[in-house]
Motif scaffolding. Sequence first.
Motif, PDB file in Angstrom:
ATOM      1  N   GLY A 115       4.480  -9.918  -5.517  1.00 32.87           N
ATOM      2  CA  GLY A 115       3.540  -9.565  -6.577  1.00 32.87           C
ATOM      3  C   GLY A 115       2.217 -10.298  -6.479  1.00 32.87           C
ATOM      4  O   GLY A 115       2.082 -11.301  -5.773  1.00 32.87           O
ATOM      5  N   GLN A 133       1.492 -14.414   2.759  1.00 33.09           N
ATOM      6  CA  GLN A 133       2.464 -14.407   1.657  1.00 33.09           C
ATOM      7  C   GLN A 133       3.773 -13.948   2.297  1.00 33.09           C
ATOM      8  O   GLN A 133       3.867 -12.825   2.783  1.00 33.09           O
ATOM      9  CB  GLN A 133       2.008 -13.412   0.575  1.00 33.09           C
ATOM     10  N   GLY A 188       0.800  -1.223   0.000  1.00 40.33           N
ATOM     11  CA  GLY A 188       0.000   0.000   0.000  1.00 40.33           C
ATOM     12  C   GLY A 188       0.828   1.266   0.000  1.00 40.33           C
ATOM     13  O   GLY A 188       0.484   2.252   0.665  1.00 40.33           O
ATOM     14  N   THR A 189       1.911   1.275  -0.774  1.00 37.94           N
ATOM     15  CA  THR A 189       2.819   2.435  -0.723  1.00 37.94           C
ATOM     16  C   THR A 189       2.180   3.710  -1.260  1.00 37.94           C
ATOM     17  O   THR A 189       2.630   4.806  -0.927  1.00 37.94           O
ATOM     18  CB  THR A 189       4.121   2.155  -1.500  1.00 37.94           C
TER      19      THR A 189
HETATM   20  P1  UTP Z   1      -1.330  -3.418  -5.884  1.00 39.65           P
HETATM   21  O1  UTP Z   1      -0.079  -3.365  -6.675  1.00 39.65           O
HETATM   22  O2  UTP Z   1      -2.433  -2.479  -6.216  1.00 39.65           O
HETATM   23  O3  UTP Z   1      -1.071  -3.270  -4.323  1.00 39.65           O
HETATM   24  O4  UTP Z   1      -1.834  -4.919  -5.930  1.00 39.65           O
HETATM   25  P2  UTP Z   1       0.180  -2.690  -3.555  1.00 39.65           P
HETATM   26  O5  UTP Z   1       1.400  -3.480  -3.898  1.00 39.65           O
HETATM   27  O6  UTP Z   1      -0.217  -2.643  -2.119  1.00 39.65           O
HETATM   28  O7  UTP Z   1       0.236  -1.205  -4.161  1.00 39.65           O
HETATM   29  P3  UTP Z   1       1.228   0.003  -3.907  1.00 39.65           P
HETATM   30  O8  UTP Z   1       2.332  -0.406  -2.960  1.00 39.65           O
HETATM   31  O9  UTP Z   1       0.381   1.102  -3.306  1.00 39.65           O
HETATM   32  O10 UTP Z   1       1.693   0.360  -5.284  1.00 39.65           O
HETATM   33  C1  UTP Z   1      -3.169  -5.336  -6.195  1.00 39.65           C
HETATM   34  C2  UTP Z   1      -3.633  -6.307  -5.124  1.00 39.65           C
HETATM   35  O11 UTP Z   1      -2.714  -7.362  -4.940  1.00 39.65           O
HETATM   36  C3  UTP Z   1      -2.320  -7.470  -3.586  1.00 39.65           C
HETATM   37  C4  UTP Z   1      -2.568  -6.110  -2.974  1.00 39.65           C
HETATM   38  O12 UTP Z   1      -2.839  -6.230  -1.590  1.00 39.65           O
HETATM   39  C5  UTP Z   1      -3.780  -5.630  -3.768  1.00 39.65           C
HETATM   40  O13 UTP Z   1      -4.985  -6.097  -3.195  1.00 39.65           O
HETATM   41  N1  UTP Z   1      -0.896  -7.894  -3.548  1.00 39.65           N
HETATM   42  C6  UTP Z   1       0.041  -7.210  -4.259  1.00 39.65           C
HETATM   43  C7  UTP Z   1      -0.533  -8.987  -2.793  1.00 39.65           C
HETATM   44  O14 UTP Z   1      -1.380  -9.634  -2.134  1.00 39.65           O
HETATM   45  N2  UTP Z   1       0.780  -9.383  -2.770  1.00 39.65           N
HETATM   46  C8  UTP Z   1       1.741  -8.709  -3.467  1.00 39.65           C
HETATM   47  O15 UTP Z   1       2.932  -9.129  -3.407  1.00 39.65           O
HETATM   48  C9  UTP Z   1       1.356  -7.597  -4.220  1.00 39.65           C
END
Ligand code: UTP
Length: 291
Positions: free
Chosen positions: A110, A105, A15-16
């Motif tokens: 990803g 995880q 959630g960056t």
């Molecule tokens: P996102 O890329 O939108 O989530 O992934 P993120 O990595 O939290 O986003 P940033 O850091 O704000 O860019 C889409 C979905 O995949 C999940 C996230 O929680 C979101 O629901 N996800 C993503 C995982 O479960 N594991 C991961 O390694 C990456």
Amino acid sequence: MKKVTKAVIPAAGLGTRVLPATKAMPKEMLPIVDKPAIQYIVEEAVQSGITDILIITNRGKDLIEDHFDRVPELEAKLSGSMEKNEVLEEVIGISRLANIYFLRQKETKGLGHAVSCARSFIGDEPFAVLYGDDVIIGDDPACGQLIRAYEEFGKGVLGVKQVAPEAISKYSSLAVTPIRDNLFHCTDMVEKPTPEQVLSLYSILGRCVLTPDIFDVLDQTAPGAGGEIQLTDAMRTLARTTGMVAVEFTGKRYDMGNKLGILEACVEVGLSHPVIGEDFRQYLKNLAKTL
Ligand code: UTP
């Protein structure tokens, strides 16, 4: 054909884009008025006929687990008062929505990697994936719309909508040909396309139904955009071989993974809230006069 009764909600992202709110608080727990985002998603799955849900979490996401648990002290407090009875039922109801399981995880590698963690939970069945930060609100649950397409075509199904040309590079882009109404064949896709790679403005927005053969493909999928194992890259293999179906779902999708999306969700859900909706509308009207 096996029925779709299982769902995976990947909720292990960092959630960056929502920092600093998400430093200690999972973005999936951010409230839209009075309910955390992930509860809307679980409710959508349940309304779509899903009975078993695996939520993929990681360190620091224990709050999600707590939210779907019972809270005896709180329940005891609420049960003492007649007017709190409705709240009590609502609080207990959350823990009874479905059979909810949690798995960590261990490394944030990803979305594709997160889904591959669900392999032993899913076994040899088709399953739905509901991205933990995409809330979709509508009369006909989006996940159910995809499940109906799976039952008709027997192939993996993608929930899609058209996105703005200037935004497509942040999403996926799909090669689609119409079947009828809001249904399309999908034969190719690309994650975070450069302008030359754009196949169409149709993009996967937070929902899909997959067949278990995705797991072998995921095992073979190398890290893609952003150095992450992308679910889109694995689904592209399925789209190019067996083909997939895309459903332009009805319902409004809110991106709870970015700050503007969170505000839009709060304002729109607030306006239609049965208790505070009217007061909130009045407040916004008065505020608008000062803008
Ligand atoms: P996102 O890329 O939108 O989530 O992934 P993120 O990595 O939290 O986003 P940033 O850091 O704000 O860019 C889409 C979905 O995949 C999940 C996230 O929680 C979101 O629901 N996800 C993503 C995982 O479960 N594991 C991961 O390694 C990456």
